[in-house]
Design an enzyme around this catalytic site. Structure first.
Site, short mmCIF file in Angstrom:
data_model
loop_
_atom_site.label_atom_id
_atom_site.label_comp_id
_atom_site.label_asym_id
_atom_site.label_seq_id
_atom_site.Cartn_x
_atom_site.Cartn_y
_atom_site.Cartn_z
N ASP A 165 86.62 -37.06 -27.24
CA ASP A 165 85.64 -36.67 -26.25
C ASP A 165 84.22 -36.77 -26.80
O ASP A 165 83.83 -35.99 -27.67
CB ASP A 165 85.94 -35.22 -25.81
CG ASP A 165 84.93 -34.67 -24.83
OD1 ASP A 165 84.26 -35.47 -24.16
OD2 ASP A 165 84.84 -33.43 -24.72
N SER A 212 81.63 -33.54 -26.39
CA SER A 212 81.72 -32.31 -27.17
C SER A 212 81.73 -32.69 -28.65
O SER A 212 81.74 -33.88 -28.99
CB SER A 212 82.97 -31.51 -26.80
OG SER A 212 84.15 -32.22 -27.14
N ASN A 248 83.43 -30.44 -31.33
CA ASN A 248 84.38 -29.70 -32.17
C ASN A 248 85.77 -30.32 -32.13
O ASN A 248 86.17 -30.94 -31.15
CB ASN A 248 84.48 -28.25 -31.70
CG ASN A 248 83.24 -27.45 -32.04
OD1 ASN A 248 82.35 -27.27 -31.21
ND2 ASN A 248 83.15 -26.97 -33.27
N TRP A 258 89.71 -29.16 -32.35
CA TRP A 258 90.60 -28.00 -32.31
C TRP A 258 92.00 -28.43 -31.89
O TRP A 258 92.18 -29.42 -31.18
CB TRP A 258 90.08 -26.90 -31.39
CG TRP A 258 89.98 -27.24 -29.92
CD1 TRP A 258 88.89 -27.66 -29.24
CD2 TRP A 258 91.06 -27.18 -28.97
NE1 TRP A 258 89.20 -27.87 -27.92
CE2 TRP A 258 90.51 -27.57 -27.72
CE3 TRP A 258 92.40 -26.82 -29.04
CZ2 TRP A 258 91.29 -27.65 -26.55
CZ3 TRP A 258 93.19 -26.90 -27.87
CH2 TRP A 258 92.62 -27.31 -26.65
N TYR A 268 85.08 -22.05 -21.25
CA TYR A 268 85.55 -22.99 -20.24
C TYR A 268 85.41 -22.34 -18.87
O TYR A 268 85.24 -21.13 -18.75
CB TYR A 268 87.01 -23.37 -20.49
CG TYR A 268 87.20 -24.30 -21.66
CD1 TYR A 268 87.23 -25.67 -21.48
CD2 TYR A 268 87.31 -23.81 -22.95
CE1 TYR A 268 87.38 -26.53 -22.55
CE2 TYR A 268 87.45 -24.65 -24.03
CZ TYR A 268 87.49 -26.02 -23.83
OH TYR A 268 87.62 -26.87 -24.89
N ASP A 281 80.02 -39.97 -21.53
CA ASP A 281 81.00 -38.92 -21.80
C ASP A 281 82.41 -39.43 -21.53
O ASP A 281 82.81 -39.60 -20.37
CB ASP A 281 80.68 -37.70 -20.92
CG ASP A 281 81.57 -36.51 -21.20
OD1 ASP A 281 82.56 -36.66 -21.94
OD2 ASP A 281 81.28 -35.42 -20.68
N THR A 290 85.29 -37.21 -19.29
CA THR A 290 85.41 -37.07 -17.84
C THR A 290 85.49 -38.45 -17.22
O THR A 290 85.02 -39.44 -17.79
CB THR A 290 84.19 -36.31 -17.25
OG1 THR A 290 84.36 -36.18 -15.84
CG2 THR A 290 82.89 -37.06 -17.50
#
Length: 397
Positions: free
Chosen positions: A101, A104, A106, A108, A146, A286, A289
């Site tokens: 992505d 963003s 991070n 995880w 979120y 992005d 999405t």
């Protein structure tokens, strides 16, 4: 003796001259595209809601995330519109299918210590820190907001492998709580954020920045080739360390980034039916999405000119029988024209009764910038040049 030495040196010179040159460290990650069925209308709405939550921003030309308990980012639950690929974490490696992505920053994954009530965690592979000899506890908590709640857990450090690249001491999140049903049915376990450190929760160094710092790639650049008509086995490719000239035609049009946080760049304008409807806007590329998010003025103009019927949920319904009669929409970037055809920007969705409708991919963004998601990136090969702080586009092959 001298004759033998000269012969040896000559032989080595000839060998170096004609020895096949190897390509720099470039790693190809196959992308899976979950496209087995038409997404429901409810999933499309969830996608829009999540996108808006992701860019909970405050004004100015530099788009800055608003932090509360954590960075605001999100992922929409569109089961047939997600691109994912494999990584492994730990020693020995524990495999995960991940969403890559650029919206963003991070990394995880679900934690093995998550609750049995956490359905999203239970439905995917989970990271077991006790099974990794290279695990290093961090101790800090992390939380990412979120639309349906907060994803939270603890930070850790471990080895992350992508293809043949092995990144040492990567800090990542072990998610113990995942909000609502957002991640329950996704085809990925977690997220690899490919944005810049400025938007990362607790300003953690992103994975690709570590790849560059550890000299694992010759070029500090990654690129996406997304196939909009792909399958779970062949949805495109993410390339770390360069670009693949066989995946696009012509040359890449590069533009400098406005701000190294999101992949934000200047867009010259947008043309519809020969009419300029937007000029001098900021845009963000992005991969997280599929939508095209537009500022209020352009959102209304485009969907009105397409003959869309507005709904109470900020959707625009289009006549499925008239799609081929719709105009092309041209994005002008770096002085070059990047057209989208109707089949690119019209999305199919299923109602609860099974009937299929057609929706405009142009959704409302209550801000003065654009988000270009997979509808655009799937049509145009995109190079994310971290080293030179620029982004490039070319027609996908």
């Amino acid at each position: 003796m001298m004759h033998c030495l000269l012969w040896l040196l000559l032989s080595l010179w000839i060998l170096c001259l004609f020895w096949p040159r190897t390509e720099g460290q470039v790693i190809r990650i196959p992308m899976q595209y979950q496209a087995s069925f038409v997404a429901s209308r409810r999933q499309h709405r969830a996608g829009r809601t999540s996108l808006l939550a992701k860019y909970n921003v405050v004004g100015g030309p530099e788009i800055t995330p608003r932090f509360s308990q954590g960075a605001t980012e999100t992922l929409d639950n569109r089961l047939n519109l997600e691109y994912a690929g494999p990584i492994s974490i730990g020693s020995p490696g524990q495999p995960f299918n991940m969403l890559f992505d650029t919206g963003s920053a991070n990394l995880w994954v679900p934690s093995a210590d998550c609750s049995f009530k956490n359905l999203a965690c239970q439905h995917h592979h989970r990271y077991n820190s006790s099974a990794s000899s290279s695990y290093v506890p961090d101790g800090r908590r992390f939380a990412i907001a979120y639309g349906t709640g907060s994803l939270s857990g603890r930070l850790a450090r471990d080895t992350v492998a992508i293809g043949q690249l092995v990144v040492r001491n990567q800090t990542f999140g072990m998610a113990m709580h995942e909000p609502g049903s957002t991640f329950v049915d996704t085809n990925f376990a977690g997220i690899v954020g490919l944005g810049f450190r400025a938007i990362a929760e607790q300003r953690i160094k992103p994975l690709f920045e570590n790849m560059c710092d550890q000299h694992l790639v010759d070029e500090c650049i990654f690129s996406f080739y997304l196939k909009r008509n792909g399958s779970e086995r062949m949805g495109g490719e993410l390339l770390f360390g360069g670009v693949d000239k066989t995946k696009f035609s012509g040359t890449l049009t590069y533009v400098p980034l406005t701000h190294a946080g999101y992949w934000q760049f200047p867009m010259d304008g947008i043309e519809l039916g020969g009419r300029i409807i937007s000029q001098n806007r900021q845009a963000i590329a992005d991969t997280g999405t599929s939508l095209l998010a537009a500022p209020p003025r352009e959102y209304l103009i485009i969907n009105s000119l397409l003959g869309g019927l507005p709904t109470t949920n900020n959707e625009y319904l289009l006549n499925c029988a008239e799609i081929d009669k719709l105009p092309e929409i041209v994005f002008i970037i770096g002085g070059q024209r990047f057209p989208l055809q109707p089949r690119d920007y019209v999305m199919s969705a299923a109602n609860d009764d099974g009937s299929v409708i057609c929706l405009s991919a142009f959704t409302l963004m209550e801000a003065e910038f654009w988000i270009l998601g997979d509808v655009f990136i799937g049509r145009y090969y995109t190079a994310f040049d971290v080293g030179h702080r620029r982004i490039g586009f070319a027609p996908a092959a």
